[in-house]
Design an enzyme around this catalytic site. Structure first.
Site, PDB file in Angstrom:
ATOM      1  N   ARG A  15      58.592  56.348  -3.234  1.00 35.44           N
ATOM      2  CA  ARG A  15      57.697  57.461  -2.918  1.00 35.44           C
ATOM      3  C   ARG A  15      58.246  58.754  -3.544  1.00 35.44           C
ATOM      4  NH1 ARG A  15      57.466  56.690   3.507  1.00 35.44           N
ATOM      5  NH2 ARG A  15      59.559  55.956   3.078  1.00 35.44           N
ATOM      6  N   LYS A  75      62.648  60.880   1.872  1.00 35.97           N
ATOM      7  CA  LYS A  75      63.725  60.355   2.726  1.00 35.97           C
ATOM      8  C   LYS A  75      64.777  61.427   2.995  1.00 35.97           C
ATOM      9  CE  LYS A  75      63.826  56.717   4.033  1.00 35.97           C
ATOM     10  NZ  LYS A  75      63.096  56.164   5.225  1.00 35.97           N
ATOM     11  N   TYR A  94      61.694  63.960   5.759  1.00 31.69           N
ATOM     12  CA  TYR A  94      62.132  63.217   6.940  1.00 31.69           C
ATOM     13  C   TYR A  94      63.648  63.353   7.023  1.00 31.69           C
ATOM     14  CZ  TYR A  94      57.619  60.786   7.281  1.00 31.69           C
ATOM     15  OH  TYR A  94      56.290  60.486   7.434  1.00 31.69           O
ATOM     16  N   HIS A  96      65.519  62.423  10.494  1.00 37.48           N
ATOM     17  CA  HIS A  96      66.009  61.452  11.504  1.00 37.48           C
ATOM     18  C   HIS A  96      67.494  61.681  11.822  1.00 37.48           C
ATOM     19  CE1 HIS A  96      62.259  59.294  11.499  1.00 37.48           C
ATOM     20  NE2 HIS A  96      62.283  59.235  10.198  1.00 37.48           N
ATOM     21  N   GLU A 118      59.455  64.628  10.925  1.00 38.71           N
ATOM     22  CA  GLU A 118      59.172  63.828  12.117  1.00 38.71           C
ATOM     23  C   GLU A 118      59.127  64.631  13.414  1.00 38.71           C
ATOM     24  OE1 GLU A 118      61.952  63.547  10.321  1.00 38.71           O
ATOM     25  OE2 GLU A 118      63.709  63.615  11.631  1.00 38.71           O
ATOM     26  N   ASP A 270      62.237  50.101  13.898  1.00 35.62           N
ATOM     27  CA  ASP A 270      62.968  51.333  13.537  1.00 35.62           C
ATOM     28  C   ASP A 270      63.500  52.052  14.782  1.00 35.62           C
ATOM     29  OD1 ASP A 270      60.410  52.085  14.340  1.00 35.62           O
ATOM     30  OD2 ASP A 270      60.298  53.764  12.939  1.00 35.62           O
TER      31      ASP A 270
HETATM   32  N1  LIG Z   1      58.699  49.687  10.789  1.00 37.26           N
HETATM   33  C1  LIG Z   1      58.133  50.704  10.173  1.00 37.26           C
HETATM   34  O1  LIG Z   1      58.144  50.791   8.945  1.00 37.26           O
HETATM   35  C2  LIG Z   1      57.461  51.771  10.964  1.00 37.26           C
HETATM   36  C3  LIG Z   1      56.639  52.713  10.348  1.00 37.26           C
HETATM   37  C4  LIG Z   1      55.981  53.653  11.146  1.00 37.26           C
HETATM   38  C5  LIG Z   1      56.165  53.657  12.535  1.00 37.26           C
HETATM   39  N2  LIG Z   1      57.009  52.733  13.085  1.00 37.26           N
HETATM   40  C6  LIG Z   1      57.237  52.643  14.532  1.00 37.26           C
HETATM   41  O2  LIG Z   1      56.099  52.092  15.153  1.00 37.26           O
HETATM   42  C7  LIG Z   1      56.180  52.358  16.551  1.00 37.26           C
HETATM   43  C8  LIG Z   1      54.825  52.826  17.058  1.00 37.26           C
HETATM   44  O3  LIG Z   1      54.561  54.118  16.535  1.00 37.26           O
HETATM   45  P1  LIG Z   1      53.201  54.875  16.871  1.00 37.26           P
HETATM   46  O4  LIG Z   1      53.117  56.039  15.957  1.00 37.26           O
HETATM   47  O5  LIG Z   1      52.061  53.927  16.936  1.00 37.26           O
HETATM   48  O6  LIG Z   1      53.510  55.391  18.340  1.00 37.26           O
HETATM   49  P2  LIG Z   1      52.446  55.941  19.401  1.00 37.26           P
HETATM   50  O7  LIG Z   1      53.177  56.883  20.272  1.00 37.26           O
HETATM   51  O8  LIG Z   1      51.196  56.403  18.724  1.00 37.26           O
HETATM   52  O9  LIG Z   1      52.051  54.631  20.241  1.00 37.26           O
HETATM   53  C9  LIG Z   1      52.959  53.949  21.036  1.00 37.26           C
HETATM   54  C10 LIG Z   1      52.192  53.262  22.164  1.00 37.26           C
HETATM   55  O10 LIG Z   1      53.131  52.436  22.874  1.00 37.26           O
HETATM   56  C11 LIG Z   1      52.731  52.464  24.229  1.00 37.26           C
HETATM   57  N3  LIG Z   1      53.827  51.974  25.053  1.00 37.26           N
HETATM   58  C12 LIG Z   1      54.977  52.603  25.412  1.00 37.26           C
HETATM   59  N4  LIG Z   1      55.738  51.798  26.177  1.00 37.26           N
HETATM   60  C13 LIG Z   1      55.051  50.624  26.302  1.00 37.26           C
HETATM   61  C14 LIG Z   1      55.285  49.403  26.987  1.00 37.26           C
HETATM   62  N5  LIG Z   1      56.397  49.226  27.718  1.00 37.26           N
HETATM   63  N6  LIG Z   1      54.373  48.424  26.887  1.00 37.26           N
HETATM   64  C15 LIG Z   1      53.236  48.591  26.171  1.00 37.26           C
HETATM   65  N7  LIG Z   1      52.942  49.741  25.514  1.00 37.26           N
HETATM   66  C16 LIG Z   1      53.839  50.740  25.599  1.00 37.26           C
HETATM   67  C17 LIG Z   1      52.371  53.933  24.456  1.00 37.26           C
HETATM   68  O11 LIG Z   1      51.578  54.087  25.624  1.00 37.26           O
HETATM   69  C18 LIG Z   1      51.601  54.247  23.182  1.00 37.26           C
HETATM   70  O12 LIG Z   1      50.200  54.015  23.314  1.00 37.26           O
HETATM   71  C19 LIG Z   1      57.306  53.378  16.687  1.00 37.26           C
HETATM   72  O13 LIG Z   1      58.486  52.719  17.095  1.00 37.26           O
HETATM   73  C20 LIG Z   1      57.468  53.904  15.284  1.00 37.26           C
HETATM   74  O14 LIG Z   1      58.768  54.434  15.072  1.00 37.26           O
HETATM   75  C21 LIG Z   1      57.653  51.816  12.315  1.00 37.26           C
END
Ligand SMILES: NC(=O)c1ccc[n+]([C@@H]2O[C@H](COP(=O)([O-])OP(=O)(O)OC[C@H]3O[C@@H](n4cnc5c(N)ncnc54)[C@H](O)[C@@H]3O)[C@@H](O)[C@H]2O)c1
Length: 364
Positions: A15, A75, A94, A96, A118, A270
């Site tokens: 990116r 990054k 970003y 972190h 972030e 993550d």
């Molecule tokens: N792996 C990757 O490349 C990557 C990329 C982007 C985001 N992410 C990760 O994805 C995850 C989700 O991000 P997001 O932006 O959708 O977050 P978000 O805050 O929009 O949504 C998270 C949801 O999880 C729910 N939640 C919390 N605890 C819970 C539980 N015990 N059981 C069920 N639901 C529960 C919340 O109510 C909320 O609706 C984060 O950990 C973020 O860091 C990872």
């Protein structure tokens, strides 16, 4: 202001901080843009694309840092980049920092004004510069899941949408936020049978209204999740506890009850992951198997679709880049408290309480 775009140097990062289209807008706003040669080559932006919109191209990252007042990246800065930062610089990327003491101390030592994508907020209390990457990861999770459900990939040999006369796959999404919503959209589009679990009743109501009869929703109790994963072919973990580690919602014992060759995609990896058996993987080697279940746990999923991700990120970051360039950081942040929420380090001090707490360093 002079805005600098170095080439990203983190492994497998294609990116780039600003696209040529974004550079055009920054130049039109009256600023100078300095781009390191080949900064966008990984996603097919060449130097001439940047020259055509008014940027100047320089040979090295050192030239970018020497010539620019504000550095716009993707990054977190790597050690050699931190070493080139000075007190006169604004860094917008970003960061972190909460899990990265050496970087934090390096940024403090530089004296630069460091604003993290972030932690920038929006009036509806969401995180607008994280959202595009969650959208990408959510959408990708279904693509990845569909791929690894194929027999040749070690999967159960199931087509997500089924065909007329054969039932579709059962997709369970845990966490119905930004990533979960986007996963559901893709899974519904492929005609899978989709259920979303969340602990927020308000969120479940929104999802139910949004999707109508095309999905089912469930409250994410332990018992409900244990029952749901037994019948699932693809489970997507997309929970987030802001500022905290992801809760381990699916234990190894639950995994043992799943159908062999099913797939889990742990987007929340993550933040440590929401499956007991998850460990972070990379795009080089994205999956492994535990208890007969394929685990896809790539911590930077958007990196695989670097071109889409760059456009999505720029759509969100560009207005802030222009505010910072037009007004300078002090006035831009005074006028926009949501941008000010992005300030993590300046004048050698930590300005973001959660970072200071996590690293046991003073907050100022
Ligand atoms: N792996 C990757 O490349 C990557 C990329 C982007 C985001 N992410 C990760 O994805 C995850 C989700 O991000 P997001 O932006 O959708 O977050 P978000 O805050 O929009 O949504 C998270 C949801 O999880 C729910 N939640 C919390 N605890 C819970 C539980 N015990 N059981 C069920 N639901 C529960 C919340 O109510 C909320 O609706 C984060 O950990 C973020 O860091 C990872």
């Amino acid at each position: 202001m002079r805005v600098g775009i170095p080439k990203e140097i983190k492994n497998h990062e294609y990116r780039v901080g600003l696209t040529p289209a974004s550079v055009f807008d920054v130049v039109q706003a009256g600023h100078e843009v300095i781009v390191e040669t080949q900064a966008g080559c990984g996603i097919d932006f060449d130097d001439d694309d940047y020259r055509a919109v008014g940027a100047s191209i320089v040979d090295t990252a050192a030239d970018v840092f020497a010539g620019a007042d504000m550095i716009v990246k993707v990054k977190e800065p790597q050690a050699q980049e931190v070493a080139m930062l000075e007190a006169r610089h604004i860094l917008f990327t970003y960061l972190h920092l909460a899990a990265d003491k050496p970087q934090t101390e390096g940024l403090m030592a530089s004296g630069a004004t460091c604003i993290a994508y972030e932690t920038v907020t929006s009036p509806n209390r969401s995180l607008p510069l994280l959202k595009p990457m969650s959208e990408v990861a959510g959408r990708m999770s279904i693509q990845a899941g569909a791929h690894y459900l194929e027999k040749e990939q070690g999967g159960r040999g199931i087509l997500l949408g089924g065909v007329p006369g054969v039932a579709p796959a059962n997709v369970v999404i845990i966490g119905g936020g930004v990533a979960g919503l986007n996963a559901a959209q893709m899974a519904v589009g492929l005609r899978a049978d989709v259920t979303i679990y969340d602990i927020s009743n308000d969120r479940l109501a929104e999802l139910s209204t949004n999707f109508g009869a095309t999905i089912k929703t469930g409250y994410a109790s332990k018992a409900a999740i244990a029952a749901a994963v037994q019948d699932a072919h693809l489970v997507v973990g997309a929970v987030l506890v802001p500022g905290g580690a992801a809760p381990k919602l699916i234990t190894r014992e639950m995994l043992k009850t799943m159908k062999r060759g099913s797939v889990i995609v742990d987007i929340a990896i993550d933040q440590g992951g929401c499956f007991e058996t998850s460990r972070a993987t990379t795009h080089d080697n994205p999956v492994y198997e535990e208890e007969g279940i394929i685990h896809y746990c790539v911590a930077n999923m958007p990196g695989a679709v670097a071109r889409t991700s760059t456009f999505a990120l720029n759509n969100a970051t560009l207005p802030y880049v222009i505010q910072l360039a037009n007004k300078g950081p002090e006035k831009a942040m005074a006028d926009n408290p949501h941008l000010a929420a992005g300030l993590n380090v300046s004048d050698g001090k930590i300005r973001y309480e959660a970072v200071a707490e996590a690293l046991d360093l003073p907050f100022n």
